[in-house]
Scaffold this motif. Structure first.
Motif, PDB file in Angstrom:
ATOM      1  N   VAL A  22      30.996  44.091  32.213  1.00 37.25           N
ATOM      2  CA  VAL A  22      31.556  45.010  33.049  1.00 37.25           C
ATOM      3  C   VAL A  22      31.240  44.709  34.630  1.00 37.25           C
ATOM      4  CG1 VAL A  22      31.281  47.796  33.379  1.00 37.25           C
ATOM      5  CG2 VAL A  22      31.002  46.940  31.042  1.00 37.25           C
ATOM      6  N   GLU A  23      29.762  44.001  34.782  1.00 37.31           N
ATOM      7  CA  GLU A  23      29.451  44.227  36.319  1.00 37.31           C
ATOM      8  C   GLU A  23      30.259  42.978  36.796  1.00 37.31           C
ATOM      9  OE1 GLU A  23      27.732  43.401  33.209  1.00 37.31           O
ATOM     10  OE2 GLU A  23      26.377  45.786  34.102  1.00 37.31           O
ATOM     11  N   GLN A  24      30.801  41.818  35.943  1.00 41.29           N
ATOM     12  CA  GLN A  24      31.756  40.779  36.490  1.00 41.29           C
ATOM     13  C   GLN A  24      32.824  41.295  36.686  1.00 41.29           C
ATOM     14  OE1 GLN A  24      31.205  37.856  33.253  1.00 41.29           O
ATOM     15  NE2 GLN A  24      29.807  36.812  34.465  1.00 41.29           N
ATOM     16  N   ARG A  25      33.365  42.226  36.070  1.00 43.75           N
ATOM     17  CA  ARG A  25      34.509  42.975  36.227  1.00 43.75           C
ATOM     18  C   ARG A  25      34.997  43.671  37.290  1.00 43.75           C
ATOM     19  NH1 ARG A  25      34.669  43.230  30.556  1.00 43.75           N
ATOM     20  NH2 ARG A  25      34.020  45.767  30.379  1.00 43.75           N
ATOM     21  N   ALA A  26      33.700  44.269  37.596  1.00 42.91           N
ATOM     22  CA  ALA A  26      33.503  44.808  39.173  1.00 42.91           C
ATOM     23  C   ALA A  26      33.907  43.624  40.371  1.00 42.91           C
ATOM     24  CB  ALA A  26      32.779  45.825  39.138  1.00 42.91           C
ATOM     25  N   TYR A  27      33.017  43.023  39.962  1.00 41.75           N
ATOM     26  CA  TYR A  27      32.982  41.687  41.427  1.00 41.75           C
ATOM     27  C   TYR A  27      34.192  41.385  41.613  1.00 41.75           C
ATOM     28  CZ  TYR A  27      32.231  38.449  44.689  1.00 41.75           C
ATOM     29  OH  TYR A  27      32.358  37.968  45.977  1.00 41.75           O
ATOM     30  N   LEU A  28      34.876  41.903  40.260  1.00 41.21           N
ATOM     31  CA  LEU A  28      36.478  39.955  40.534  1.00 41.21           C
ATOM     32  C   LEU A  28      37.066  41.319  40.886  1.00 41.21           C
ATOM     33  CD1 LEU A  28      36.194  38.711  36.884  1.00 41.21           C
ATOM     34  CD2 LEU A  28      35.834  37.424  39.024  1.00 41.21           C
ATOM     35  N   GLU A  29      37.456  42.756  40.291  1.00 40.89           N
ATOM     36  CA  GLU A  29      37.925  42.999  40.870  1.00 40.89           C
ATOM     37  C   GLU A  29      38.904  43.245  42.667  1.00 40.89           C
ATOM     38  OE1 GLU A  29      39.756  48.111  40.540  1.00 40.89           O
ATOM     39  OE2 GLU A  29      37.753  47.716  39.718  1.00 40.89           O
ATOM     40  N   TYR A  30      36.745  43.884  43.273  1.00 42.91           N
ATOM     41  CA  TYR A  30      36.175  43.213  44.170  1.00 42.91           C
ATOM     42  C   TYR A  30      36.914  42.320  45.252  1.00 42.91           C
ATOM     43  CZ  TYR A  30      34.137  42.946  48.700  1.00 42.91           C
ATOM     44  OH  TYR A  30      33.878  42.399  50.256  1.00 42.91           O
ATOM     45  N   HIS A  31      36.704  41.230  44.863  1.00 46.34           N
ATOM     46  CA  HIS A  31      37.267  39.794  44.335  1.00 46.34           C
ATOM     47  C   HIS A  31      38.833  39.617  45.504  1.00 46.34           C
ATOM     48  CE1 HIS A  31      38.136  35.412  44.757  1.00 46.34           C
ATOM     49  NE2 HIS A  31      36.758  35.305  45.272  1.00 46.34           N
ATOM     50  N   ARG A  32      39.527  40.253  44.351  1.00 44.97           N
ATOM     51  CA  ARG A  32      40.894  40.086  44.116  1.00 44.97           C
ATOM     52  C   ARG A  32      41.388  40.766  45.132  1.00 44.97           C
ATOM     53  NH1 ARG A  32      40.419  41.235  38.430  1.00 44.97           N
ATOM     54  NH2 ARG A  32      40.771  43.177  38.205  1.00 44.97           N
TER      55      ARG A  32
END
Length: 67
Positions: free
Chosen positions: A49-59
């Motif tokens: 979940v934490e990685q997905r939150a950062y990946l959303e920001y990254h994208r």
């Protein structure tokens, strides 16, 4: 990630979907992927979940989507 893939991620040339597919920026010369043996069709697996939150920001904010 391998150091090569990490470098491209940090420089915003690649990112990842939540389900692990690699996204490649149009501004990256695709020959770089071949030279570094990075398979753009490879799925790296799911993220926390934490990685997905950062990946959303990254994208949404960092990823280079134009040339």
């Amino acid at each position: 990630l391998s150091p090569h893939a990490d470098h491209l991620f940090d420089r915003r040339y690649i990112s990842f979907t939540d389900d692990g597919r690699i996204l490649v920026s149009p501004s990256l010369d695709r020959s770089v992927l071949a030279k570094w043996s990075i398979d753009a069709d490879h799925n790296v697996g799911t993220f926390t979940v934490e990685q997905r939150a950062y990946l959303e920001y990254h994208r949404d904010v960092l990823f280079r989507v134009s040339v």
